[in-house]
Design an enzyme around this catalytic site. Sequence first.
Site, mmCIF file in Angstrom:
data_model
loop_
_atom_site.group_PDB
_atom_site.id
_atom_site.type_symbol
_atom_site.label_atom_id
_atom_site.label_comp_id
_atom_site.label_asym_id
_atom_site.label_seq_id
_atom_site.Cartn_x
_atom_site.Cartn_y
_atom_site.Cartn_z
ATOM 1 N N GLY A 8 -106.104 50.171 -45.937
ATOM 2 C CA GLY A 8 -104.944 49.891 -45.084
ATOM 3 C C GLY A 8 -103.861 50.948 -45.210
ATOM 4 O O GLY A 8 -102.688 50.635 -45.485
ATOM 5 N N THR A 10 -102.975 53.025 -42.673
ATOM 6 C CA THR A 10 -102.443 53.461 -41.379
ATOM 7 C C THR A 10 -101.023 52.949 -41.122
ATOM 8 O O THR A 10 -100.426 53.266 -40.097
ATOM 9 C CB THR A 10 -103.364 52.989 -40.235
ATOM 10 O OG1 THR A 10 -103.530 51.573 -40.352
ATOM 11 C CG2 THR A 10 -104.715 53.675 -40.294
ATOM 12 N N ARG A 34 -107.671 51.789 -37.164
ATOM 13 C CA ARG A 34 -107.163 52.663 -36.094
ATOM 14 C C ARG A 34 -107.491 54.121 -36.409
ATOM 15 O O ARG A 34 -106.801 54.777 -37.177
ATOM 16 C CB ARG A 34 -105.645 52.455 -35.945
ATOM 17 C CG ARG A 34 -105.306 51.109 -35.311
ATOM 18 C CD ARG A 34 -103.832 50.820 -35.349
ATOM 19 N NE ARG A 34 -103.366 50.441 -36.665
ATOM 20 C CZ ARG A 34 -102.106 50.109 -36.962
ATOM 21 N NH1 ARG A 34 -101.175 50.122 -36.021
ATOM 22 N NH2 ARG A 34 -101.758 49.763 -38.187
ATOM 23 N N ASP A 59 -113.554 48.240 -40.768
ATOM 24 C CA ASP A 59 -112.895 46.950 -40.928
ATOM 25 C C ASP A 59 -113.393 46.358 -42.246
ATOM 26 O O ASP A 59 -114.608 46.150 -42.406
ATOM 27 C CB ASP A 59 -113.298 46.068 -39.718
ATOM 28 C CG ASP A 59 -112.545 44.758 -39.682
ATOM 29 O OD1 ASP A 59 -112.252 44.201 -40.755
ATOM 30 O OD2 ASP A 59 -112.270 44.281 -38.561
ATOM 31 N N ASN A 86 -105.193 47.031 -50.600
ATOM 32 C CA ASN A 86 -103.919 46.763 -49.908
ATOM 33 C C ASN A 86 -104.109 46.137 -48.531
ATOM 34 O O ASN A 86 -103.259 45.365 -48.089
ATOM 35 C CB ASN A 86 -103.158 48.091 -49.795
ATOM 36 C CG ASN A 86 -102.024 48.017 -48.805
ATOM 37 O OD1 ASN A 86 -100.984 47.411 -49.054
ATOM 38 N ND2 ASN A 86 -102.227 48.627 -47.623
ATOM 39 N N TYR A 151 -101.837 31.702 -45.414
ATOM 40 C CA TYR A 151 -101.508 33.031 -45.954
ATOM 41 C C TYR A 151 -101.217 32.905 -47.454
ATOM 42 O O TYR A 151 -101.743 33.682 -48.265
ATOM 43 C CB TYR A 151 -100.310 33.635 -45.217
ATOM 44 C CG TYR A 151 -99.886 34.971 -45.801
ATOM 45 C CD1 TYR A 151 -100.727 36.083 -45.704
ATOM 46 C CD2 TYR A 151 -98.671 35.121 -46.479
ATOM 47 C CE1 TYR A 151 -100.362 37.310 -46.266
ATOM 48 C CE2 TYR A 151 -98.310 36.347 -47.037
ATOM 49 C CZ TYR A 151 -99.148 37.430 -46.927
ATOM 50 O OH TYR A 151 -98.796 38.645 -47.482
ATOM 51 N N PRO A 181 -95.212 41.685 -53.841
ATOM 52 C CA PRO A 181 -93.897 41.901 -53.216
ATOM 53 C C PRO A 181 -93.384 40.680 -52.468
ATOM 54 O O PRO A 181 -94.151 39.863 -51.957
ATOM 55 C CB PRO A 181 -94.172 43.025 -52.200
ATOM 56 C CG PRO A 181 -95.591 43.489 -52.432
ATOM 57 C CD PRO A 181 -96.295 42.354 -53.102
#
Length: 253
Positions: A8, A10, A34, A59, A86, A151, A181
Amino acid sequence: MPIALITGTTSGIGEATAHLLAAQGYNLIINGRRLDKLEVQAAELGDKYGISTHLMHLDVRDADAVNDFFTSLPEAWQNIDVVVNNAGLAAGLDNIENGSIDDWNRMIDTNIKGLLYVTKSAIPLLKQTKGHIINVGSIAGKEVYPNGNVYCGTKHMVDALNKAMRRELAEAGIRVSAVHPGAVETEFSLVRLEGDTVKAASVYEGFENLIAQDIADAIGYIISRPKNVNINELIIMPTAQPAAGVILRNQGL
Ligand code: NDP
Ligand code: 8X3
């Protein structure tokens, strides 16, 4: 030169971590779905820091693609020292009664299963280098907040997996750490709120949120400790967010 694989990259925390580790002289395996962003990023990192990059354009939910990527990894890229798990997302902000099953599956497949697929394939390589795994969890993996249900559940699982990995991999000399975080302004809210830019911006109004660089700095600190030091986890919050789901707005914080 040491090698780090970051999922991750991007956007957001992964992107900031890629720049921080590149500045420290890591060659980087960069990942995201992407391709245009990955290609621009590879050129930028090469120009700015003089490092090499290898694209992991896939992916993380696709177990076969992850496995194929590792089995066909060129020899020059196999000595991976650091893996930063991440890639992840929140989708939706509803109670369970009204929640979307598609959203639940996206979060579970990315945040839990994708992290597991990458880790499973990376472990044999990390055993060779006595490397380091950094799992990006969340304050949502330590507490729950209204409408955060699934989540928060996925990030509680990341917290559990972080501990499980550390128990399993210590004998191989592999260090395992997590960063958890609170609110960081990235594309996170834009993704969660289905591209609603106004709603996404309002998440960060009236207080000083964290920025991706704050988390990248913490990751840089964790991996630069001497080999005998394992930082098990760091919980990093905006001063104005004393707990998950609690933000003190318009108080000069
Ligand atoms: P962003 O949306 O800015 O970045 C998410 C990154 O993950 C992008 O590079 C995206 O790339 C990648 N990604 C998402 N799904 C996949 C997938 N299926 N396969 C491969 N790559 C994927 O969000 P953040 O930087 O904020 O999020 C990074 C991590 O930090 C996540 O795990 C998130 O849960 C966690 N976190 C974020 C917080 C925040 O407040 N922002 C707080 C606590 C934790 P692409 O779209 O190109 O695939
Ligand atoms: C995201 C953290 O507090 O914005 O993982 O939900 S929070």
